[in-house]
Design a protein around this motif. Structure first.
Motif, short mmCIF file in Angstrom:
data_model
loop_
_atom_site.label_atom_id
_atom_site.label_comp_id
_atom_site.label_asym_id
_atom_site.label_seq_id
_atom_site.Cartn_x
_atom_site.Cartn_y
_atom_site.Cartn_z
N ILE B 231 0.85 -1.20 0.00
CA ILE B 231 0.00 0.00 0.00
C ILE B 231 0.89 1.25 0.00
CG2 ILE B 231 -1.55 1.38 1.47
CD1 ILE B 231 -2.87 -1.34 2.27
N ASN B 232 1.96 1.19 0.77
CA ASN B 232 2.84 2.36 0.83
C ASN B 232 3.63 2.55 -0.47
OD1 ASN B 232 1.96 3.31 3.28
ND2 ASN B 232 3.34 1.97 4.44
N GLU B 233 3.76 1.46 -1.25
CA GLU B 233 4.39 1.61 -2.58
C GLU B 233 3.49 2.37 -3.55
OE1 GLU B 233 5.94 -1.98 -4.42
OE2 GLU B 233 6.53 -2.71 -2.44
N LEU B 234 2.20 2.48 -3.24
CA LEU B 234 1.28 3.20 -4.14
C LEU B 234 1.58 4.69 -4.18
CD1 LEU B 234 -2.15 1.47 -3.30
CD2 LEU B 234 -0.70 1.07 -5.30
N ARG B 235 2.29 5.20 -3.18
CA ARG B 235 2.75 6.59 -3.15
C ARG B 235 1.58 7.59 -3.13
NH1 ARG B 235 7.68 7.41 -1.55
NH2 ARG B 235 7.62 9.45 -2.56
N ILE B 236 0.48 7.22 -2.52
CA ILE B 236 -0.64 8.17 -2.38
C ILE B 236 -0.26 9.19 -1.31
CG2 ILE B 236 -3.06 8.40 -1.67
CD1 ILE B 236 -3.46 5.54 -2.95
N GLY B 237 0.30 8.72 -0.24
CA GLY B 237 0.89 9.61 0.77
C GLY B 237 -0.11 10.26 1.72
N ALA B 238 0.46 10.93 2.72
CA ALA B 238 -0.37 11.61 3.73
C ALA B 238 -1.29 12.61 3.04
CB ALA B 238 0.52 12.32 4.74
N MET B 239 -2.57 12.59 3.37
CA MET B 239 -3.61 13.45 2.79
C MET B 239 -3.69 13.33 1.26
SD MET B 239 -5.38 14.56 5.16
CE MET B 239 -6.58 15.31 4.10
N GLY B 240 -3.12 12.26 0.71
CA GLY B 240 -3.17 12.05 -0.74
C GLY B 240 -2.30 13.01 -1.52
N LEU B 241 -1.32 13.60 -0.83
CA LEU B 241 -0.48 14.60 -1.49
C LEU B 241 0.78 13.99 -2.10
CD1 LEU B 241 -0.94 17.37 1.25
CD2 LEU B 241 -2.06 17.24 -0.99
N GLY B 242 0.85 12.66 -2.15
CA GLY B 242 2.02 11.97 -2.68
C GLY B 242 3.04 11.79 -1.58
N GLY B 243 3.59 10.58 -1.45
CA GLY B 243 4.58 10.36 -0.40
C GLY B 243 4.62 8.91 0.03
N GLY B 244 5.49 8.62 0.97
CA GLY B 244 5.80 7.24 1.31
C GLY B 244 4.88 6.60 2.32
N CYS B 245 4.01 7.38 2.96
CA CYS B 245 3.16 6.79 3.99
C CYS B 245 1.68 6.95 3.66
CB CYS B 245 3.47 7.40 5.36
SG CYS B 245 2.63 6.53 6.67
N THR B 246 1.10 5.90 3.09
CA THR B 246 -0.33 5.90 2.77
C THR B 246 -1.11 5.17 3.85
OG1 THR B 246 0.27 5.84 0.43
CG2 THR B 246 -2.00 5.26 0.96
N ALA B 247 -0.47 4.21 4.52
CA ALA B 247 -1.14 3.48 5.61
C ALA B 247 -0.19 3.28 6.77
CB ALA B 247 -1.64 2.12 5.11
N LEU B 248 -0.76 3.23 7.97
CA LEU B 248 0.01 2.96 9.18
C LEU B 248 -0.07 1.49 9.55
CD1 LEU B 248 -1.20 5.98 11.39
CD2 LEU B 248 0.89 5.85 10.02
N GLY B 249 -1.15 0.85 9.13
CA GLY B 249 -1.31 -0.55 9.49
C GLY B 249 -2.40 -1.22 8.66
N VAL B 250 -2.29 -2.55 8.52
CA VAL B 250 -3.35 -3.36 7.89
C VAL B 250 -3.71 -4.44 8.89
CG1 VAL B 250 -3.94 -4.89 5.97
CG2 VAL B 250 -2.43 -2.93 5.57
N LYS B 251 -4.98 -4.56 9.20
CA LYS B 251 -5.45 -5.52 10.20
C LYS B 251 -6.52 -6.40 9.58
CE LYS B 251 -2.75 -3.56 12.90
NZ LYS B 251 -1.51 -4.27 13.25
N ILE B 252 -6.28 -7.70 9.59
CA ILE B 252 -7.20 -8.63 8.92
C ILE B 252 -7.85 -9.57 9.93
CG2 ILE B 252 -7.41 -10.42 7.12
CD1 ILE B 252 -4.85 -9.26 5.85
N ASN B 253 -9.16 -9.69 9.86
CA ASN B 253 -9.91 -10.67 10.65
C ASN B 253 -10.57 -11.65 9.70
OD1 ASN B 253 -9.39 -9.64 13.20
ND2 ASN B 253 -11.22 -8.35 13.24
N HIS B 254 -10.66 -12.90 10.12
CA HIS B 254 -11.30 -13.87 9.22
C HIS B 254 -12.21 -14.82 9.99
CE1 HIS B 254 -7.81 -16.02 10.73
NE2 HIS B 254 -8.38 -17.16 10.36
#
Lengths: 199, 280
Positions: B231-254
């Motif tokens: 997700i962080n490779e997508l380069r959407i970034g903070a507030m969608g302004l472009g950058g290295g941090c698009t997500a802080l965490g991914v949490k999966i329940n099944h």
């Protein structure tokens, strides 16, 4: 990349001032901003009030996509939190609003696309991106409530508030050349996505 | 003795006016790693906003959200009594914090003014073996709630089959589709289940897990870590302004699924991911 020094903006904006701004310019907005979200936009498009029916001048104005949180204080109202709301919800109304009322600045979050960008190019209007969720920080930049329109009809979150702001921080993400930082980010992320989804 | 409704009011105030410590630490790391530019500026403003809100005990965001409560109730305590206290606590907090009144009647379009109404706030109960009442609260803003996505596998467009690779493709597609509209960096909650209701419930509850806390199953944990990096490779970034941090965490329940069904639901939390726990 060295940090850019913010450009101080005064509202109402002239066409020349709007057209001089470019994507990536950090700005500090000073003067009056008018909040306008879902209900105000719907009203401006469907009812088309005349200038004499409105308490504020829209020509040259900066509209702020925001639904502030207010509270009673000292016999009046005080702004508690007032960050930007998602601009996409105003997308279908904004081209008309920009052209018909002569809006020169839109402050919001998440950006706008297509017809809005074309209206901005033609009419000379820019998009200022503010920080979503920074409601407490941005409320501190509001120095006075100058007035309100449609408070009874639309309620506190949806009314048009005239806020006097000082050094309200934002960044230009859509300019009058048609450039959009949001479109650039989307394009790069699409390339990356295709890479990540390729077999 | 302090009444439960006052405890509820207090936990709402805390949740509306501060961000969880793990989220703050993750934002700090993202800020340090981000080069100069709009996304770094956005992260700086988020941290400054959090500090201002906490010091002044003011809400972080004008959208104080939908209050969502998860209550774990010991034996002998009545759900209905707790429900009453929670609703009263929400009323009190709406006035005192204050919260923005967000509850609207869908027939009359009238705002109730106190954040209560039919099914509002949302409250979920489960019985537990322990002796203490534990109530988790999320204040879920509309911007991020509107960004949620739902997939029914197989999905031909995404070439997503009924396996974890298919889940990976859905999650990346969802974050790409949302772009920066829901105030990233996000916490991304994922629910995998055999009914729509179960998948949605699981994905949103996943947002309550602390960021350093991975899934119990190592295969799921591995997918969470992989997805965060991608997700962080997508380069959407903070507030969608472009950058290295698009997500802080991914949490999966099944959950186990029906042989014929495979649903993937994705819930998005904005950068603040306002959540707290009350132990009573």
């Amino acid at each position: 990349m060295a940090e850019k020094k913010p450009i101080t903006i005064e509202t109402p904006l002239t066409e020349a001032a709007a057209r001089a701004l470019r994507v990536g310019d950090p700005v500090l907005i000073n003067g009056i901003v008018l909040t306008a979200r879902d209900k105000v936009h719907k009203y401006l498009v469907n009812k088309r009030p005349l200038p004499q029916d409105m308490p504020f001048e829209l020509a040259g104005a900066a509209l702020y996509h925001a639904g502030p949180l207010m509270k009673e204080a000292n016999g009046g109202l005080e702004v508690v939190a007032a960050g930007p709301t998602t601009s996409q919800r105003m997308q279908m109304y904004e081209p008309f609003v920009i052209r018909h009322y002569g809006i020169r600045g839109i402050i919001g979050k998440g950006g706008m696309t297509g017809d809005v960008i074309r209206a901005m190019q033609e009419a000379g209007c820019v998009y200022f991106h503010a920080i979503g969720g920074a409601g407490a920080l941005l409320a501190g930049k509001i120095k006075n409530i100058e007035g309100v329109w449609m408070l009874e009809e639309f309620g506190r979150a949806e009314a048009m508030w005239a806020f006097r702001v000082e050094d309200f921080p934002a960044v230009v993400t859509i300019d009058t050349t048609g450039a959009s930082l949001h479109a650039q980010v989307e394009k790069l992320s699409k390339e990356r996505l295709e890479g990540l989804l390729s077999p | 003795m302090l009444k439960l409704q006052d405890g509820i009011k207090e936990i709402i105030r805390k949740t509306a006016t501060s961000i969880p410590r793990d989220v703050e630490e993750a934002l700090m790391r993202a800020f340090k790693a981000e080069p100069d530019g709009p996304a770094r500026e956005a992260l700086a403003n988020m941290l400054e906003n959090a500090a201002i809100a906490k010091n002044a005990s003011k809400p972080l965001c004008q959208d104080s959200g939908t209050p969502v409560f998860y209550a774990r109730v010991p034996k002998g305590l009545n759900f209905a009594v707790i429900e009453k206290s929670i609703i009263e606590g929400v009323r009190l907090a709406t006035r005192s914090v204050p919260l923005r009144p967000n509850a609207v009647d869908v027939l009359t379009e009238k705002n109730s003014g106190d954040n209560t109404g039919v099914g509002f706030p949302e409250i979920y109960f489960e019985q537990c073996e322990e002796d203490t009442l534990v109530i988790d609260l999320s204040l879920k803003g509309a911007g991020s709630e509107n960004a949620g996505m739902f997939y029914k596998l197989p999905d031909e467009r995404l070439k997503a089959e009924r396996d974890l690779e298919g889940v990976r493709r859905c999650v990346l597609d969802a974050v790409y589709s949302v772009q920066g509209r829901a105030c990233p960096p996000y916490t991304v909650g994922v629910g995998i289940a055999g009914t729509r209701v179960a998948a949605a419930a699981l994905s949103r509850k996943a947002l309550m897990r602390k960021l350093p806390e991975g899934a119990e199953d190592p295969r799921i944990k591995e997918l969470e870590e992989k997805l965060l990096a991608q997700i962080n490779e997508l380069r959407i970034g903070a507030m969608g302004l472009g950058g290295g941090c698009t997500a802080l965490g991914v949490k999966i329940n099944h959950a186990h699924r029906h042989t014929g069904s495979y649903f993937v639901d994705i819930s998005i939390a904005c950068w603040a991911n306002r959540r707290s726990r009350l132990v009573w």
